[in-house]
Every structure is written in structure tokens, then in C-alpha cells.
Design an enzyme around this catalytic site. Structure first.
Site, short mmCIF file in Angstrom:
data_model
loop_
_atom_site.label_atom_id
_atom_site.label_comp_id
_atom_site.label_asym_id
_atom_site.label_seq_id
_atom_site.Cartn_x
_atom_site.Cartn_y
_atom_site.Cartn_z
N THR A 125 -11.80 -38.46 37.38
CA THR A 125 -12.94 -37.54 37.31
C THR A 125 -12.70 -36.35 36.39
OG1 THR A 125 -13.66 -38.12 39.53
CG2 THR A 125 -14.33 -35.97 38.74
N ASP B 223 -8.74 -41.21 43.58
CA ASP B 223 -8.87 -42.29 44.56
C ASP B 223 -7.54 -42.99 44.86
OD1 ASP B 223 -11.52 -41.71 44.79
OD2 ASP B 223 -12.23 -43.38 43.56
N1 ASP Z 1 -13.23 -42.47 41.13
C1 ASP Z 1 -12.46 -41.37 40.60
C2 ASP Z 1 -11.06 -41.89 40.28
O1 ASP Z 1 -10.28 -42.06 41.16
C3 ASP Z 1 -12.40 -40.26 41.59
C4 ASP Z 1 -11.66 -39.02 41.14
O2 ASP Z 1 -10.97 -38.97 40.15
O3 ASP Z 1 -11.79 -37.99 41.84
O4 ASP Z 1 -10.77 -42.15 39.13
#
Ligand code: ASP
Length: 340
Positions: free
Chosen positions: A13, A91
Site C-alpha cells: 500500500t 498483509d
Molecule cells: N494488500 C496490501 C498488501 O499487503 C495491504 C497493505 O500493504 O497494507 O500489499
């Protein structure tokens, strides 16, 4: 002389941009934004270079092969930088932070994984603070460990779990106190940090994607489900058990399936579904039954650390007896051995 930090940018993210399908990583987007942050050029911060991976990944797509890539990348630059920051999706950050300590043997410098819940491109975000503090810690604090820095806390990587899907305090290390906190000051609990490394050079251990897995027990789980999971070529299984290491012992078929698998060399490691505390397989008959079926205790390891450790040990081509022996011992600060 300004310190130097090597940034490994895997995705997540922190550097994502909005798309019609939700946030997704975009090549060059994060580095482009960092150019417009004058604070990153302040003399209090280290110089840095960013190695952006291709493709950038949402960490839901990270695999053990990526863990090894990151470890090799850090090893290749280990002597030229003061520390390392790994930008990673939240994640599966706890899995990567659990695997890297096993892969990076004799690590001498800080490796700080971080990311954010809101991308840097948004006005209101947690990315800026996580990035800046991680850079400061990686440059100036000689912690010879893989850590997660997130939401004001510095945690041992192989003790960490993601505990919040939305909040800025997204990580915790329930069975080990934070190695440090960042409030008005950055305070490191040096007595909790691993001892200084030996003079042996850093070495990257192999990671060959052996067949290991994880299964969370649930009330009513059938022997058939367990049997499917334990099919060859599976070599190791993290069994997330109830409480202090309990499972359904009135289901004889379930226990028979477990016993048959452990007899043919599958290493089954019990962790607890609870956030805090340790496995003690002898405390209840329901736990003793698992032990009699050949299950071993993962003590207070997180399921993430137990899985990473199984990957590491089977990649080293150890036989099941040696894997079991090493699982019970603390190798990188991932577990607290039970009191004798
Ligand atoms: N879906 C994202 C990931 O793990 C969530 C994040 O980075 O907070 O890449």
C-alpha cells in the site's frame, strides 16, 4: 558523513495508486513522490537508494521465492550500507519478517520492514512517519536483527503478527516486548535485542520451496479434511491448535490420520490460536493425545514463524528427526524455551 540506507521496495500500500479496481502498485510512482519530499533530503536523514522490484507486488502475492530474493539483495549490499529498509505490503509482512531472520545468517545490520495502511499519495497517511522513522532506525541504530517498524513500535520480525486490518497500529509481537518505541524520542530496549553477531560473514541460507503448510483447527474438523492436507508430498505442517495445544481427541480417526502422517516423517508443529501464550501439550488429555500422535510443540512461536522455520529447515535438507529437534530450539529469537 551521512549514513547510507538501501531501500528494498517490493510493493504494498505504501507506494500504491488508485485504480478503478482499488489500490494497486505502479512502477516509479513511489520514487516519484519521494522526490517531492524535501524532508527526505534533510541532513538528519540518511542518504538512500531505492531498488524497486519488478513487478511490484501486493503482498498477497509474495511467495518464499520472494523471501529469498530479498535476502540475496540485502546480502549483496550488506557491506556497503549502514542499514536496510524493506517496503512491503502489510498483509504478509509478518511472514516475510519471520522468514528473513532464518535466511540471513550472521546478519550484522538492521533490516527494517515497513509499509502503511494508507498510501503516501493520500493527504492523510501513515506512510510518511513509518518511512522516515524506519530510515532513521536503519541508519543509526546498530540492531543486528530483522524488525518491523510500524505505528510507533519496533518489533522483532519473527515475533510479529498483523493484528489490525485498518488501524495504524497494525502489528504486535504478543509474546515478546517491543524492541523499541518511537514517541518524542526513539527508545531502544537494548537488553531485548539479540547479542552482537560473531565475526562470521553474513550467509544466505537456501530456500527451496519445500512442501509445508498450515491448518487451523475448528470445532468439528473431520479426519478427511486433515487427511487431504497431510497427503504426500507434504513434509511439514503448522497445526494451529486450541488454547495450550488441544485438539479433538474423541475423534479416533482424526488421531489415526495424524499418527500415520507423523510415522512417515511429516513434522506436525502445534501453535496456539490464541494471540498470547505458549503451547503445553501435556496440560490436557486433548493435548497429550496430539503428542501421542506425534505432534510436537511450537512453544510460543507465532504460526507465521513456525511456518517460516519449517520452510527454512526443510530447505536445508534436514531429515525429519533433525527438523523436529531444531523446531524445539530457539534459533533466531523466535521462541521462548519452556522452563525446565
Ligand atoms: N494488500 C496490501 C498488501 O499487503 C495491504 C497493505 O500493504 O497494507 O500489499
Amino acid at each position: 558523513m551521512r549514513k547510507r540506507v538501501y531501500i528494498v521496495y517490493t510493493g504494498g500500500t505504501i507506494g500504491m495508486n488508485k485504480t478503478p479496481d482499488g489500490y494497486a502498485p505502479a512502477p516509479g510512482f513511489l520514487a516519484g513522490q519521494m522526490v517531492y519530499m524535501p524532508e527526505l533530503r534533510d541532513s538528519l536523514l540518511p542518504e538512500y537508494i531505492i531498488h524497486e522490484y519488478a513487478p511490484l507486488l501486493d503482498s498477497a502475492n509474495i511467495s518464499p521465492h520472494d523471501w529469498l530474493n530479498i535476502a540475496n539483495d540485502i546480502a549483496a549490499h550488506h557491506d556497503d550500507f549502514d542499514g536496510f529498509v524493506v517496503l512491503h505490503g502489510t498483509d504478509t509482512m509478518a511472514y516475510t519478517a519471520s522468514a528473513l531472520p532464518f535466511l540471513l545468517q550472521e546478519l550484522k545490520k538492521p533490516v527494517i520492514l515497513t509499509g502503511s495502511q494508507i498510501p503516501l499519495c493520500e493527504i492523510r497517511n501513515d506512510a510518511r512517519e513509518n518511512l522516515i522513522t524506519s530510515l532513521i532506525i536503519a541508519a543509526n541504530y546498530g540492531i543486528p536483527e530483522v524488525c518491523i517498524y510500524f505505528g510507533g513500535k519496533l518489533l522483532r520480525g519473527c515475533r510479529s503478527v498483523k493484528v489490525h486490518a485498518n488501524g495504524f497500529q497494525a502489528f504486535a509481537s504478543p509474546n515478546y516486548p517491543p524492541l523499541g518505541t518511537a514517541g518524542i524520542h526513539i527508545d531502544i530496549n537494548w537488553n531485548l535485542v539479540l547479542p552482537p553477531p560473531t565475526a562470521e560473514p553474513l550467509a544466505v541460507r537456501p530456500m527451496t520451496e519445500p512442501v509445508v503448510g498450515a491448518l487451523r483447527l475448528f470445532p468439528g474438523i473431520s479426519a478427511a479434511v486433515l487427511k487431504n492436507v497431510l497427503q504426500p508430498p507434504l513434509k511439514g505442517l503448522v497445526l494451529e491448535t486450541f488454547g495450550v495445544g488441544n485438539g479433538p481427541d474423541t475423534n479416533q480417526q482424526f488421531l489415526d490420520v495424524l499418527k500415520e502422517a507423523t510415522d512417515r516423517g511429516v513434522v506436525v508443529v502445534a501453535t496456539t490460536q490464541c494471540l498470547l501464550g505458549s503451547v503445553g501439550l501435556g496440560e490436557y488429555k486433548t493435548g497429550s493425545s496430539l503428542a501421542k500422535a506425534g505432534v510436537i510443540s511450537g512453544h510460543d512461536m507465532t504460526a507465521e514463524a513456525a511456518l517460516a522455520k519449517l520452510f527454512y529447515l526443510f530447505s536445508a535438507n534436514l531429515d525429519p528427526v533433525d527438523v523436529k529437534n531444531q523446531i524445539l530450539h530457539n534459533l533466531r529469537g523466535e521462541l521462548t524455551p519452556p522452563k525446565p
